[in-house]
Motif scaffolding. Structure first.
Motif, PDB file in Angstrom:
ATOM      1  N   LEU A  59      -4.671   2.020   3.197  1.00  0.00           N
ATOM      2  CA  LEU A  59      -3.432   2.328   3.920  1.00  0.00           C
ATOM      3  C   LEU A  59      -3.738   2.645   5.388  1.00  0.00           C
ATOM      4  O   LEU A  59      -3.072   2.121   6.293  1.00  0.00           O
ATOM      5  CB  LEU A  59      -2.711   3.503   3.262  1.00  0.00           C
ATOM      6  N   HIS A  60      -4.747   3.455   5.615  1.00  0.00           N
ATOM      7  CA  HIS A  60      -5.153   3.788   6.987  1.00  0.00           C
ATOM      8  C   HIS A  60      -5.510   2.528   7.765  1.00  0.00           C
ATOM      9  O   HIS A  60      -5.084   2.336   8.911  1.00  0.00           O
ATOM     10  CB  HIS A  60      -6.352   4.732   6.988  1.00  0.00           C
ATOM     11  N   LEU A  77       0.824  -1.210   0.000  1.00  0.00           N
ATOM     12  CA  LEU A  77       0.000   0.000   0.000  1.00  0.00           C
ATOM     13  C   LEU A  77       0.857   1.258   0.000  1.00  0.00           C
ATOM     14  O   LEU A  77       0.515   2.250  -0.658  1.00  0.00           O
ATOM     15  CB  LEU A  77      -0.952  -0.018   1.195  1.00  0.00           C
ATOM     16  N   VAL A  78       1.966   1.246   0.711  1.00  0.00           N
ATOM     17  CA  VAL A  78       2.883   2.391   0.691  1.00  0.00           C
ATOM     18  C   VAL A  78       3.463   2.548  -0.713  1.00  0.00           C
ATOM     19  O   VAL A  78       3.540   3.663  -1.246  1.00  0.00           O
ATOM     20  CB  VAL A  78       3.994   2.235   1.756  1.00  0.00           C
ATOM     21  N   GLY A 113      -6.660   2.234  -2.114  1.00  0.00           N
ATOM     22  CA  GLY A 113      -6.144   3.586  -1.948  1.00  0.00           C
ATOM     23  C   GLY A 113      -5.782   3.951  -0.520  1.00  0.00           C
ATOM     24  O   GLY A 113      -5.388   3.117   0.290  1.00  0.00           O
ATOM     25  N   ARG A 114      -5.941   5.215  -0.225  1.00  0.00           N
ATOM     26  CA  ARG A 114      -5.545   5.764   1.069  1.00  0.00           C
ATOM     27  C   ARG A 114      -6.332   5.137   2.227  1.00  0.00           C
ATOM     28  O   ARG A 114      -5.787   4.925   3.307  1.00  0.00           O
ATOM     29  CB  ARG A 114      -5.727   7.273   1.030  1.00  0.00           C
ATOM     30  N   GLU A 115      -7.593   4.834   2.007  1.00  0.00           N
ATOM     31  CA  GLU A 115      -8.402   4.209   3.053  1.00  0.00           C
ATOM     32  C   GLU A 115      -7.820   2.848   3.455  1.00  0.00           C
ATOM     33  O   GLU A 115      -7.766   2.508   4.632  1.00  0.00           O
ATOM     34  CB  GLU A 115      -9.849   4.046   2.582  1.00  0.00           C
ATOM     35  N   HIS A 169       0.265  -0.660  -8.424  1.00  0.00           N
ATOM     36  CA  HIS A 169      -1.182  -0.450  -8.297  1.00  0.00           C
ATOM     37  C   HIS A 169      -1.709  -1.371  -7.202  1.00  0.00           C
ATOM     38  O   HIS A 169      -1.375  -2.548  -7.164  1.00  0.00           O
ATOM     39  CB  HIS A 169      -1.900  -0.742  -9.616  1.00  0.00           C
ATOM     40  N   GLN A 175       0.913   4.169  -2.805  1.00  0.00           N
ATOM     41  CA  GLN A 175       0.800   5.598  -2.504  1.00  0.00           C
ATOM     42  C   GLN A 175       1.921   6.391  -3.167  1.00  0.00           C
ATOM     43  O   GLN A 175       1.745   7.550  -3.526  1.00  0.00           O
ATOM     44  CB  GLN A 175       0.825   5.845  -0.995  1.00  0.00           C
ATOM     45  N   GLU A 176       3.086   5.750  -3.329  1.00  0.00           N
ATOM     46  CA  GLU A 176       4.234   6.414  -3.949  1.00  0.00           C
ATOM     47  C   GLU A 176       4.271   6.227  -5.461  1.00  0.00           C
ATOM     48  O   GLU A 176       5.208   6.668  -6.121  1.00  0.00           O
ATOM     49  CB  GLU A 176       5.532   5.891  -3.315  1.00  0.00           C
TER      50      GLU A 176
END
Length: 119
Positions: free
Chosen positions: A70-71, A53-54, A66-68, A62, A57-58
């Motif tokens: 990652l959280h 996931l990081v 997304g960000r959710e 793929h 993000q970078e």
């Protein structure tokens, strides 16, 4: 749960409650619970998911979510660390403060020294 922030002890208690629920569910569905080694291996899998996931993000790969996602994975990894600390009777508050203090001191000392000239 309200919008109030939890301290480390409260986070650990919540983590252990969910851990106990997983134990109950695994016992009912599989007839056994995870031992500490299996729990650690599950954590390693979560860290692998976090790494992907990081990277996403970078822009290096793929990954859906997304960000959710990652959280979620960061929180999941924290949950595992809290549970492992309790399972191994580690006082995370004390150890975190000690470790961060040592790192702060060591890094600050190195930064205070003039850089050596490399050949």
């Amino acid at each position: 749960m309200t919008g109030d922030r939890l301290d480390l002890d409260q986070l650990t208690e919540r983590a252990m409650r969910v851990h106990a629920l997983y134990d109950e569910l695994n016992q009912r569905e599989r007839g056994r619970t995870w031992n500490r080694e299996e729990f650690m291996l599950g954590f390693v899998g979560d860290v692998g998911d976090l790494a992907k996931l990081v990277m996403a993000q970078e822009g290096a790969r793929h990954m859906p979510g997304g960000r959710e996602a990652l959280h979620h994975e960061l929180a999941d990894c924290l949950w595992s660390v809290l549970v492992l600390a309790r399972l191994y009777d580690v006082d995370l508050d004390t150890e975190f403060r000690r470790t961060i203090g040592e790192l702060d001191e060591a890094i600050s000392a190195r930064l205070a020294d003039p850089p050596s000239s490399a050949p």
